[in-house]
Design an enzyme around this catalytic site. Sequence first.
Site, PDB file in Angstrom:
ATOM      1  N   ASP A   1      81.026 119.373 -36.461  1.00 17.95           N
ATOM      2  CA  ASP A   1      81.870 119.524 -35.281  1.00 17.95           C
ATOM      3  C   ASP A   1      81.710 118.391 -34.270  1.00 17.95           C
ATOM      4  OD1 ASP A   1      83.333 122.155 -35.682  1.00 17.95           O
ATOM      5  OD2 ASP A   1      81.283 122.811 -36.014  1.00 17.95           O
TER       6      ASP A   1
ATOM      7  N   ASP B   1      79.569 120.280 -41.683  1.00 18.60           N
ATOM      8  CA  ASP B   1      80.525 120.778 -40.686  1.00 18.60           C
ATOM      9  C   ASP B   1      79.919 120.635 -39.291  1.00 18.60           C
ATOM     10  OD1 ASP B   1      82.642 122.147 -39.466  1.00 18.60           O
ATOM     11  OD2 ASP B   1      81.668 124.088 -39.763  1.00 18.60           O
TER      12      ASP B   1
ATOM     13  N   ASP C   1      90.268 124.551 -40.676  1.00 19.08           N
ATOM     14  CA  ASP C   1      89.364 123.742 -39.855  1.00 19.08           C
ATOM     15  C   ASP C   1      89.013 122.502 -40.673  1.00 19.08           C
ATOM     16  OD1 ASP C   1      86.790 122.693 -38.925  1.00 19.08           O
ATOM     17  OD2 ASP C   1      86.646 124.463 -37.651  1.00 19.08           O
TER      18      ASP C   1
ATOM     19  N   LYS D   1      85.926 129.099 -44.671  1.00 19.18           N
ATOM     20  CA  LYS D   1      84.849 128.130 -44.553  1.00 19.18           C
ATOM     21  C   LYS D   1      84.149 127.965 -45.890  1.00 19.18           C
ATOM     22  CE  LYS D   1      81.018 127.043 -41.503  1.00 19.18           C
ATOM     23  NZ  LYS D   1      80.546 127.125 -40.139  1.00 19.18           N
TER      24      LYS D   1
ATOM     25  N   TRP E   1      87.126 134.426 -37.175  1.00 19.97           N
ATOM     26  CA  TRP E   1      86.155 133.697 -37.997  1.00 19.97           C
ATOM     27  C   TRP E   1      84.843 134.471 -37.984  1.00 19.97           C
ATOM     28  CZ3 TRP E   1      81.371 131.507 -36.580  1.00 19.97           C
ATOM     29  CH2 TRP E   1      80.660 130.987 -37.684  1.00 19.97           C
TER      30      TRP E   1
ATOM     31  N   HIS F   1      92.168 123.859 -36.696  1.00 20.29           N
ATOM     32  CA  HIS F   1      90.984 123.519 -35.905  1.00 20.29           C
ATOM     33  C   HIS F   1      90.705 122.053 -36.173  1.00 20.29           C
ATOM     34  CE1 HIS F   1      88.963 127.625 -34.871  1.00 20.29           C
ATOM     35  NE2 HIS F   1      90.135 127.445 -34.288  1.00 20.29           N
TER      36      HIS F   1
ATOM     37  N   ASP G   1      88.310 122.110 -32.314  1.00 18.72           N
ATOM     38  CA  ASP G   1      87.055 122.827 -32.535  1.00 18.72           C
ATOM     39  C   ASP G   1      85.928 121.834 -32.779  1.00 18.72           C
ATOM     40  OD1 ASP G   1      85.127 124.689 -32.957  1.00 18.72           O
ATOM     41  OD2 ASP G   1      85.870 125.386 -34.899  1.00 18.72           O
TER      42      ASP G   1
ATOM     43  N   HIS H   1      85.750 122.422 -42.699  1.00 21.11           N
ATOM     44  CA  HIS H   1      85.366 123.584 -43.505  1.00 21.11           C
ATOM     45  C   HIS H   1      85.591 123.436 -44.998  1.00 21.11           C
ATOM     46  CE1 HIS H   1      85.062 126.770 -40.108  1.00 21.11           C
ATOM     47  NE2 HIS H   1      84.402 125.655 -39.856  1.00 21.11           N
TER      48      HIS H   1
ATOM     49  N   GLU I   1      90.214 132.405 -40.542  1.00 16.18           N
ATOM     50  CA  GLU I   1      89.654 131.068 -40.781  1.00 16.18           C
ATOM     51  C   GLU I   1      88.637 131.071 -41.917  1.00 16.18           C
ATOM     52  OE1 GLU I   1      87.568 129.429 -37.410  1.00 16.18           O
ATOM     53  OE2 GLU I   1      87.452 127.426 -38.283  1.00 16.18           O
TER      54      GLU I   1
END
Length: 422
Positions: free
Chosen positions: A300, A298, A263, A232, A189, A290, A330, A266, A230
């Site tokens: 997390d 995003d 993810d 995004k 990433w 993820h 993640d 993302h 990955e």
Amino acid sequence: MSKSSEPKSSRYQIAKERYAEIGVDTDAAMKKLAKIPISLHCWQGDDVGGFETTSEGLSGGIAVTGNYPGKARTPDELRADLDKALSLIPGKHRLNLHAFYGEFSGKKIDRDQIEPAHFQNWIDWAKSNKMGMDFNPTCFAHPKAADGFTLSHSKKSIREFWIEHCQRSRDISAAMGKALGSPCVMNVWIPDGYKDTPVDRVSPRQRLEKSLDTIFAEKKNPKHMLDAVECKLFGIGSESYVVGSHEFYMGYAVKNQKLLCLDAGHFHPTETIADKLGSTLMFVPEILLHVSRGVRWDSDHVVTLDDSLQAISSALVRDNLLSRTHIGLDFFDASINRIAAWTIGTRNTLKSLLIALLEPASLREAEKIGDLTTRLAVMEELKSMPWGDVWDQYCESQNVPTGMNWLKETQAYEAKVLSKRQ
Ligand code: RNT
Ligand code: ZN
């Protein structure tokens, strides 16, 4: 006798019978669950800090907020915290490590100098825990990433630095996989992108493609390591353009038969990833997940047992995708006890898988014959089935705390260990 004071096994017996009535074998579901590893991300334990001698601070458009006391300051502390979290999570899992968590014995080892030896303690720890490991090059939090570009940088020397870092990361991943007897998934990433509208959207992507081709040029044994990329949508400071967009990596992964990393945070804020799994797996060999939770961006957040998590797990089980999906977490929250964050997020991911595994085959049959009324009725009825009693039984059988008992253990660890880390 009230329900809560009944011995758990009898609650399980009742649950087992109720599930059996609709054709679900709860013992079989627990057996399947025990075979699903979740890759625990080391970076929840220290707010994505890493152990390099000089620290730039986090960059790359990701951010950890909160200042809950007690974060791990050394590899030993991080391993101890992981041990604690793992003792509260049922099943056998994996460790997902970032390159800047190497152990450099106080020496300045730059990212283009890392070697398997810097990760030997982690490998030994994983081996003694009978765990597999996954790995990530760290292409952020570094002076050479300060202007927001790495593998797609317009300067050749900067690109070459990050290419070297990623190539070395592949060697390290292969060493981990070989030592642990389980392929190490290495996820690339990069943060590359522009805050404001670019004029040239293609050249950075062409440079990224070339850099990736160079990184992946050396063939690796898939028994030792697997490459993932990955995508995004945007990050802080890359709101207008991200080089490694979904279309870019989807195309790259399909063309080169690499693993695609999806993810959950993302994509556009209301876009979820569950429906991408089966369709993507028609064209790429495997997927890396993820599991994360974005709140308005995003962000997390720790994953909760919400509809989007359930949709992911249900898709994996219903469409038989588990054998080609690597499940990783993640998220990073520094506003709560970090061991609790790992435990809550991982237990939730497992709970959602258990719920998915407790679905009757009749659901599929109803759909096949066009009985969509039954499909909806059964799906809704399942929501009030006693899956929690099966979960408690599963935790008991795996020798980890049932119900809320894990929280007491986390609090005791906080009092005894974390609070002394001022
Ligand atoms: C960033 C990506 C990436 C990182 C970790 C630390 O938006 O999700 O996976 O979170 O590599
Ligand atoms: Zn991610």
